[in-house]
Design an enzyme around this catalytic site. Structure first.
Site, PDB file in Angstrom:
ATOM      1  N   GLU A 165       0.817  -1.218   0.000  1.00 29.80           N
ATOM      2  CA  GLU A 165       0.000   0.000   0.000  1.00 29.80           C
ATOM      3  C   GLU A 165       0.855   1.275   0.000  1.00 29.80           C
ATOM      4  O   GLU A 165       0.785   2.076   0.947  1.00 29.80           O
ATOM      5  CB  GLU A 165      -0.956   0.019   1.197  1.00 29.80           C
ATOM      6  CG  GLU A 165      -1.947  -1.126   1.188  1.00 29.80           C
ATOM      7  CD  GLU A 165      -2.912  -1.092   2.387  1.00 29.80           C
ATOM      8  OE1 GLU A 165      -2.855  -0.136   3.176  1.00 29.80           O
ATOM      9  OE2 GLU A 165      -3.713  -2.026   2.520  1.00 29.80           O
ATOM     10  N   GLU A 348      -4.696  -8.771   0.907  1.00 31.22           N
ATOM     11  CA  GLU A 348      -5.311  -8.408   2.186  1.00 31.22           C
ATOM     12  C   GLU A 348      -6.783  -8.160   1.947  1.00 31.22           C
ATOM     13  O   GLU A 348      -7.161  -7.435   1.027  1.00 31.22           O
ATOM     14  CB  GLU A 348      -4.758  -7.074   2.746  1.00 31.22           C
ATOM     15  CG  GLU A 348      -3.510  -7.174   3.542  1.00 31.22           C
ATOM     16  CD  GLU A 348      -3.104  -5.816   4.114  1.00 31.22           C
ATOM     17  OE1 GLU A 348      -3.985  -5.005   4.461  1.00 31.22           O
ATOM     18  OE2 GLU A 348      -1.890  -5.584   4.182  1.00 31.22           O
TER      19      GLU A 348
END
Ligand code: IFM
Length: 443
Positions: A165, A348
């Protein structure tokens, strides 16, 4: 309805170093920006820090047993740069490398494929002192760190991710400032985006140099954006938010350019040859997904936008994030359309709920089971629609340090009692175990 996943579908679980390891002063580890940030009063809820976290640094063997019994075939973890290079560059800390070396061997022994992420937000503080991701040089120091880890582990680790991320690193760390290092500057966000992209490209090159057959990718973070109203300014705000939060890494890395709403602002930081470094061939396409967001124009904010809470009555998790598996299915479909046919992995996905231990010592988390059932249903539907989703990693194996929320939000399928470090597999652990063992998904 009972639905099966392809027999070679990869069932995994994810964690991150600072969120679980603890042992922040042991065996020569250096200071990270999250140590500094979490020890700054007012930055993390309840003054929580990652000093002990899940004490995984000492309990990793127990945690590998939990994974083996869960039946997962892959585990994604991150290496802590300050454990491996305490000063961020130069001297290598052998004890830090040795920790990951042991972990990788234990995973392989348990028939669990290690998926290694090189950066999950814990920049060595020494590098932040030199400007952190605002400083181009950090991309080259990141490359050196990558080469060190690869030299040690690439003989046993096949799957590598350069960053987790990166959008959060740039936007939350240098824009909102509610993540480490807590900077609030529009220019810093733009600089950080470009340095992180450059670091990704340099990292991929360093990994390939070590071994040509590694499987490489980056872990993007996609949350679809919708304008809060159809007013012109909300639509513009939505496009800017989408560009920064969803496209500022995948577009340059895969398509070779920055998205239009931010391209001009990043241009001053781009040097000749940068795009050729950034746009490396990748072997898989990975992203995390949590929720879609509604965006409105907000005068006086850094980028003139803000995210608004879902309308009253919308089902949400303990983070206030909308539960909407259809949005997830659509992200998978749209990602394939935009970025092509690489094997896709969800690295995720999961949900925080306020779990508690009952009088019999068990943790019932029916909301998380329902969430996983619905979101895995979306994966199943995306595969049926022709999206090459090859694996799903639940966030997270363990309850852990949830950044600015400290220990107040529980994402694990294993409950952690942070006072005693006792692990209690939740109901969702057993639900996930059955799927990982090949049971069909009942919807
Ligand atoms: O805990 C985080 C993780 O570190 C990155 N992705 C989102 C998770 C939940 O907020």
């Amino acid at each position: 309805m009972a639905e099966s996943f392809p027999p070679d579908f990869l069932w995994g679980a994810s964690t991150a170093a600072y969120q679980i390891e603890g042992a922040v002063k042991e065996d020569g580890r250096g200071l990270s920006i999250w140590d500094q940030f979490s020890h700054t009063p007012g930055k993390v809820l309840n003054g929580d820090t990652g000093d002990t976290a899940c004490d995984h640094y000492h309990r990793w063997q127990e945690d590998v047993v939990l994974m083996r019994e869960l039946g997962i075939s892959a585990y994604r973890f991150s290496t802590a740069w300050p454990r491996i290079q305490p000063m961020g560059r130069g001297a290598v800390n052998e004890k830090g490398l040795a920790f990951y070396d042991r972990l990788v061997d234990a995973l392989l022994e348990a028939n669990i494929e290690p998926w290694l992420c090189l950066y999950h937000w814990d920049l060595p503080q020494r590098l932040e002192d030199r400007g952190g991701w605002r400083n181009r040089d950090v991309a080259y120091w990141y490359r050196d760190y990558t080469a060190i880890v690869a030299r040690r582990l690439a003989d046993r680790v096949a799957h590598w991710a350069t960053f987790n991320e990166p959008n959060m690193v740039a936007y939350r760390g240098y824009g909102d400032g509610d993540h480490a290092p807590g900077v609030k500057s529009r220019e810093a966000v733009m600089q950080a985006i470009h340095t992180l992209n450059l670091a990704h490209g340099l990292g991929v090159m360093a990994l390939r140099e070590q071994r040509a057959d590694l499987k490489l990718g980056n872990i993007y973070n996609f949350g679809p954006r919708e304008p809060a109203t159809d007013r012109e300014e909300d639509m513009i705000a939505c496009r800017v938010s989408d560009a920064i939060m969803n496209r500022s890494f995948s577009d340059p890395q895969i398509l070779g350019h920055y998205p239009e709403p931010i391209a001009a602002e990043i241009a001053p930081f781009v040097q000749s040859g940068d795009y050729a470094i950034i746009r490396q061939k990748l072997d898989y396409f990975a992203f995390n997904h949590y929720a879609r967001s509604r965006v409105r124009w907000a005068k006086g904010t850094l980028f003139q936008f803000e995210h608004v809470a879902p309308p009253r009555g919308t089902p949400v998790t303990d983070m206030g994030w909308e539960i909407n598996p259809d949005a997830f299915r659509q992200v998978m479909i749209d990602s394939k359309a935009r970025y092509g046919d690489l094997p896709m992995y969800i690295l995720e996905n999961g949900a925080a709920f306020a779990d508690a231990v009952d009088s019999e010592g068990r943790v019932h988390d029916p909301q998380r089971v329902a969430f996983l059932r619905a979101y895995l249903g979306a994966v199943h539907d995306a595969i049926a629609a022709g999206v090459p989703v090859r694996g799903y990693f639940v966030w997270s194996l363990l309850d852990n340090f949830e950044w600015a929320f400290g220990y107040s939000r529980r994402f694990g399928i294993v409950y952690v009692d942070f006072a005693t470090q006792k692990r209690i597999p939740k109901e969702s652990y057993f639900f996930y175990r059955d799927l990982a063992r090949g049971a069909p998904l009942a919807r």
